[in-house]
Motif scaffolding. Structure first.
Motif, PDB file in Angstrom:
ATOM      1  N   SER A   8      21.171  27.606  13.422  1.00 53.13           N
ATOM      2  CA  SER A   8      20.121  28.463  13.987  1.00 53.13           C
ATOM      3  C   SER A   8      20.688  29.527  14.911  1.00 53.13           C
ATOM      4  CB  SER A   8      19.098  27.611  14.744  1.00 53.13           C
ATOM      5  OG  SER A   8      19.725  26.936  15.824  1.00 53.13           O
ATOM      6  N   THR A   9      22.012  29.523  15.102  1.00 51.12           N
ATOM      7  CA  THR A   9      22.641  30.518  15.947  1.00 51.12           C
ATOM      8  C   THR A   9      23.889  31.050  15.254  1.00 51.12           C
ATOM      9  OG1 THR A   9      23.412  30.974  18.205  1.00 51.12           O
ATOM     10  CG2 THR A   9      24.139  28.924  17.200  1.00 51.12           C
ATOM     11  N   ASP A  10      24.400  32.140  15.756  1.00 47.10           N
ATOM     12  CA  ASP A  10      25.616  32.711  15.186  1.00 47.10           C
ATOM     13  C   ASP A  10      26.773  31.725  15.286  1.00 47.10           C
ATOM     14  OD1 ASP A  10      24.690  35.843  16.648  1.00 47.10           O
ATOM     15  OD2 ASP A  10      24.473  35.212  14.557  1.00 47.10           O
ATOM     16  N   LEU A  11      27.556  31.644  14.227  1.00 43.07           N
ATOM     17  CA  LEU A  11      28.630  30.656  14.188  1.00 43.07           C
ATOM     18  C   LEU A  11      29.689  30.924  15.258  1.00 43.07           C
ATOM     19  CD1 LEU A  11      29.160  30.138  10.355  1.00 43.07           C
ATOM     20  CD2 LEU A  11      27.715  28.840  11.927  1.00 43.07           C
ATOM     21  N   PHE A  12      29.876  32.178  15.653  1.00 42.54           N
ATOM     22  CA  PHE A  12      30.908  32.457  16.655  1.00 42.54           C
ATOM     23  C   PHE A  12      30.532  31.898  18.027  1.00 42.54           C
ATOM     24  CE2 PHE A  12      29.035  35.662  19.358  1.00 42.54           C
ATOM     25  CZ  PHE A  12      28.125  36.337  18.569  1.00 42.54           C
ATOM     26  N   ARG A  13      29.252  31.560  18.202  1.00 46.37           N
ATOM     27  CA  ARG A  13      28.812  30.954  19.459  1.00 46.37           C
ATOM     28  C   ARG A  13      29.084  29.446  19.492  1.00 46.37           C
ATOM     29  NH1 ARG A  13      25.588  34.760  21.931  1.00 46.37           N
ATOM     30  NH2 ARG A  13      24.665  36.333  20.529  1.00 46.37           N
ATOM     31  N   ILE A  14      29.410  28.876  18.349  1.00 47.17           N
ATOM     32  CA  ILE A  14      29.617  27.436  18.228  1.00 47.17           C
ATOM     33  C   ILE A  14      31.093  27.124  18.387  1.00 47.17           C
ATOM     34  CG2 ILE A  14      29.441  25.463  16.667  1.00 47.17           C
ATOM     35  CD1 ILE A  14      26.980  26.812  15.439  1.00 47.17           C
ATOM     36  N   ALA A  23      35.456  17.084   7.190  1.00 53.42           N
ATOM     37  CA  ALA A  23      36.161  18.354   7.367  1.00 53.42           C
ATOM     38  C   ALA A  23      35.467  19.139   8.456  1.00 53.42           C
ATOM     39  CB  ALA A  23      36.182  19.157   6.071  1.00 53.42           C
ATOM     40  N   ARG A  24      36.252  19.938   9.186  1.00 55.66           N
ATOM     41  CA  ARG A  24      35.620  20.750  10.219  1.00 55.66           C
ATOM     42  C   ARG A  24      36.491  21.941  10.565  1.00 55.66           C
ATOM     43  NH1 ARG A  24      36.697  19.368  16.158  1.00 55.66           N
ATOM     44  NH2 ARG A  24      38.777  18.435  16.174  1.00 55.66           N
ATOM     45  N   PHE A  25      35.835  22.920  11.174  1.00 55.60           N
ATOM     46  CA  PHE A  25      36.527  24.029  11.828  1.00 55.60           C
ATOM     47  C   PHE A  25      36.688  23.638  13.287  1.00 55.60           C
ATOM     48  CE2 PHE A  25      36.764  27.222   8.622  1.00 55.60           C
ATOM     49  CZ  PHE A  25      35.665  27.044   7.806  1.00 55.60           C
ATOM     50  N   THR A  26      37.912  23.682  13.766  1.00 55.96           N
ATOM     51  CA  THR A  26      38.160  23.329  15.155  1.00 55.96           C
ATOM     52  C   THR A  26      37.848  24.510  16.071  1.00 55.96           C
ATOM     53  OG1 THR A  26      40.448  24.076  15.170  1.00 55.96           O
ATOM     54  CG2 THR A  26      40.032  21.844  14.359  1.00 55.96           C
ATOM     55  N   ALA A  27      37.956  24.285  17.361  1.00 53.58           N
ATOM     56  CA  ALA A  27      37.677  25.337  18.341  1.00 53.58           C
ATOM     57  C   ALA A  27      38.621  26.526  18.170  1.00 53.58           C
ATOM     58  CB  ALA A  27      37.772  24.766  19.746  1.00 53.58           C
ATOM     59  N   SER A  28      39.811  26.281  17.674  1.00 55.61           N
ATOM     60  CA  SER A  28      40.783  27.354  17.484  1.00 55.61           C
ATOM     61  C   SER A  28      40.585  28.086  16.159  1.00 55.61           C
ATOM     62  CB  SER A  28      42.203  26.788  17.533  1.00 55.61           C
ATOM     63  OG  SER A  28      42.429  25.912  16.437  1.00 55.61           O
ATOM     64  N   GLY A  29      39.656  27.572  15.349  1.00 59.39           N
ATOM     65  CA  GLY A  29      39.389  28.220  14.066  1.00 59.39           C
ATOM     66  C   GLY A  29      40.148  27.633  12.899  1.00 59.39           C
ATOM     67  N   SER A  30      41.006  26.678  13.174  1.00 64.14           N
ATOM     68  CA  SER A  30      41.736  26.031  12.095  1.00 64.14           C
ATOM     69  C   SER A  30      40.845  24.992  11.433  1.00 64.14           C
ATOM     70  CB  SER A  30      43.011  25.381  12.623  1.00 64.14           C
ATOM     71  OG  SER A  30      42.699  24.374  13.561  1.00 64.14           O
ATOM     72  N   THR A  31      41.289  24.459  10.322  1.00 64.94           N
ATOM     73  CA  THR A  31      40.519  23.450   9.609  1.00 64.94           C
ATOM     74  C   THR A  31      41.199  22.090   9.707  1.00 64.94           C
ATOM     75  OG1 THR A  31      41.629  24.033   7.549  1.00 64.94           O
ATOM     76  CG2 THR A  31      39.497  25.068   7.983  1.00 64.94           C
ATOM     77  N   GLU A  32      40.375  21.077   9.647  1.00 65.10           N
ATOM     78  CA  GLU A  32      40.858  19.699   9.721  1.00 65.10           C
ATOM     79  C   GLU A  32      40.141  18.907   8.643  1.00 65.10           C
ATOM     80  OE1 GLU A  32      40.131  18.002  13.555  1.00 65.10           O
ATOM     81  OE2 GLU A  32      40.915  16.031  13.024  1.00 65.10           O
ATOM     82  N   TYR A  33      40.892  18.093   7.912  1.00 62.93           N
ATOM     83  CA  TYR A  33      40.322  17.310   6.816  1.00 62.93           C
ATOM     84  C   TYR A  33      40.701  15.841   6.944  1.00 62.93           C
ATOM     85  CZ  TYR A  33      39.505  21.684   4.244  1.00 62.93           C
ATOM     86  OH  TYR A  33      39.074  22.930   3.848  1.00 62.93           O
ATOM     87  N   TYR A  86      28.285  22.690  20.645  1.00 67.91           N
ATOM     88  CA  TYR A  86      27.706  23.936  21.153  1.00 67.91           C
ATOM     89  C   TYR A  86      27.536  23.794  22.653  1.00 67.91           C
ATOM     90  CZ  TYR A  86      24.296  27.786  21.568  1.00 67.91           C
ATOM     91  OH  TYR A  86      23.630  28.934  21.916  1.00 67.91           O
ATOM     92  N   TRP A  87      28.283  24.571  23.396  1.00 69.26           N
ATOM     93  CA  TRP A  87      28.231  24.527  24.853  1.00 69.26           C
ATOM     94  C   TRP A  87      28.497  23.105  25.379  1.00 69.26           C
ATOM     95  CZ3 TRP A  87      28.178  28.625  28.092  1.00 69.26           C
ATOM     96  CH2 TRP A  87      27.877  29.867  27.532  1.00 69.26           C
ATOM     97  N   GLY A  88      29.408  22.418  24.706  1.00 73.32           N
ATOM     98  CA  GLY A  88      29.815  21.100  25.164  1.00 73.32           C
ATOM     99  C   GLY A  88      28.912  19.967  24.737  1.00 73.32           C
ATOM    100  N   LEU A  89      27.857  20.276  24.030  1.00 72.67           N
ATOM    101  CA  LEU A  89      26.941  19.241  23.542  1.00 72.67           C
ATOM    102  C   LEU A  89      27.072  19.107  22.033  1.00 72.67           C
ATOM    103  CD1 LEU A  89      23.736  20.078  25.636  1.00 72.67           C
ATOM    104  CD2 LEU A  89      25.455  18.320  26.091  1.00 72.67           C
ATOM    105  N   ASN A  90      26.863  17.887  21.561  1.00 77.35           N
ATOM    106  CA  ASN A  90      26.979  17.576  20.147  1.00 77.35           C
ATOM    107  C   ASN A  90      25.620  17.657  19.463  1.00 77.35           C
ATOM    108  OD1 ASN A  90      29.237  17.102  18.628  1.00 77.35           O
ATOM    109  ND2 ASN A  90      29.394  14.937  19.146  1.00 77.35           N
ATOM    110  N   TYR A  91      25.548  18.368  18.370  1.00 77.01           N
ATOM    111  CA  TYR A  91      24.299  18.488  17.611  1.00 77.01           C
ATOM    112  C   TYR A  91      24.534  18.040  16.174  1.00 77.01           C
ATOM    113  CZ  TYR A  91      22.566  21.182  21.536  1.00 77.01           C
ATOM    114  OH  TYR A  91      22.169  21.577  22.794  1.00 77.01           O
ATOM    115  N   TRP A  92      23.499  17.423  15.611  1.00 77.18           N
ATOM    116  CA  TRP A  92      23.583  16.892  14.256  1.00 77.18           C
ATOM    117  C   TRP A  92      22.419  17.386  13.414  1.00 77.18           C
ATOM    118  CZ3 TRP A  92      27.758  13.969  12.841  1.00 77.18           C
ATOM    119  CH2 TRP A  92      28.548  13.447  13.874  1.00 77.18           C
ATOM    120  N   GLY A  93      22.693  17.583  12.142  1.00 74.59           N
ATOM    121  CA  GLY A  93      21.615  17.837  11.202  1.00 74.59           C
ATOM    122  C   GLY A  93      20.995  16.526  10.764  1.00 74.59           C
ATOM    123  N   GLN A  94      20.018  16.631   9.865  1.00 72.26           N
ATOM    124  CA  GLN A  94      19.292  15.439   9.437  1.00 72.26           C
ATOM    125  C   GLN A  94      20.038  14.677   8.339  1.00 72.26           C
ATOM    126  OE1 GLN A  94      18.704  18.436   8.299  1.00 72.26           O
ATOM    127  NE2 GLN A  94      18.507  18.183   6.084  1.00 72.26           N
ATOM    128  N   GLY A  95      21.022  15.307   7.743  1.00 76.12           N
ATOM    129  CA  GLY A  95      21.818  14.660   6.706  1.00 76.12           C
ATOM    130  C   GLY A  95      21.331  14.985   5.309  1.00 76.12           C
TER     131      GLY A  95
END
Length: 115
Positions: A25-31, A49-59, A99-108
């Protein structure tokens, strides 16, 4: 606050492919970081898999060379391309964002892989 909405899960045969989407719901660069986790029946939740804070990927080791995480900043969407699916990939897949130090989850979104 950020809302995450996943889509793309369905039933597929082993060896098949799926692409999951996570709309933020927000711009990805804010996350800070964003990615995918999954939970199979009777098992604990695990990072896929995820994009880390530095922009790299982790699997996770179990999905390397089979899954690819990508994103489209203009669409505020993170994707998970899943190829060569195995029955062990059956799980509920969740989008997660820091996002701003808080963890958010989708519904799956449910992925079922039949052998």
């Amino acid at each position: 606050q950020v809302q995450l909405v996943e889509s793309g899960g369905q039933s597929v045969q082993a060896g098949g492919s799926l692409r999951l989407s996570c709309l933020a719901s927000t711009d990805l660069f804010r996350i800070n970081s964003i990615g995918w986790y999954r939970q199979a029946p009777g098992k604990k939740q695990e990072l896929v898999a995820r994009f880390t804070a530095s922009g790299s990927t982790e699997y996770a080791d179990s999905v390397k060379a089979r899954f690819i995480i990508s994103k489209d900043d203009a669409k505020r969407t993170v994707y998970l391309q899943m190829d060569s699916l195995e029955s062990e990939d059956t799980a509920v897949y969740y989008c997660n964002a820091d996002y701003w130090g808080l963890n958010y989850w989708g519904q799956g979104t449910q992925v079922n892989v039949s052998s």
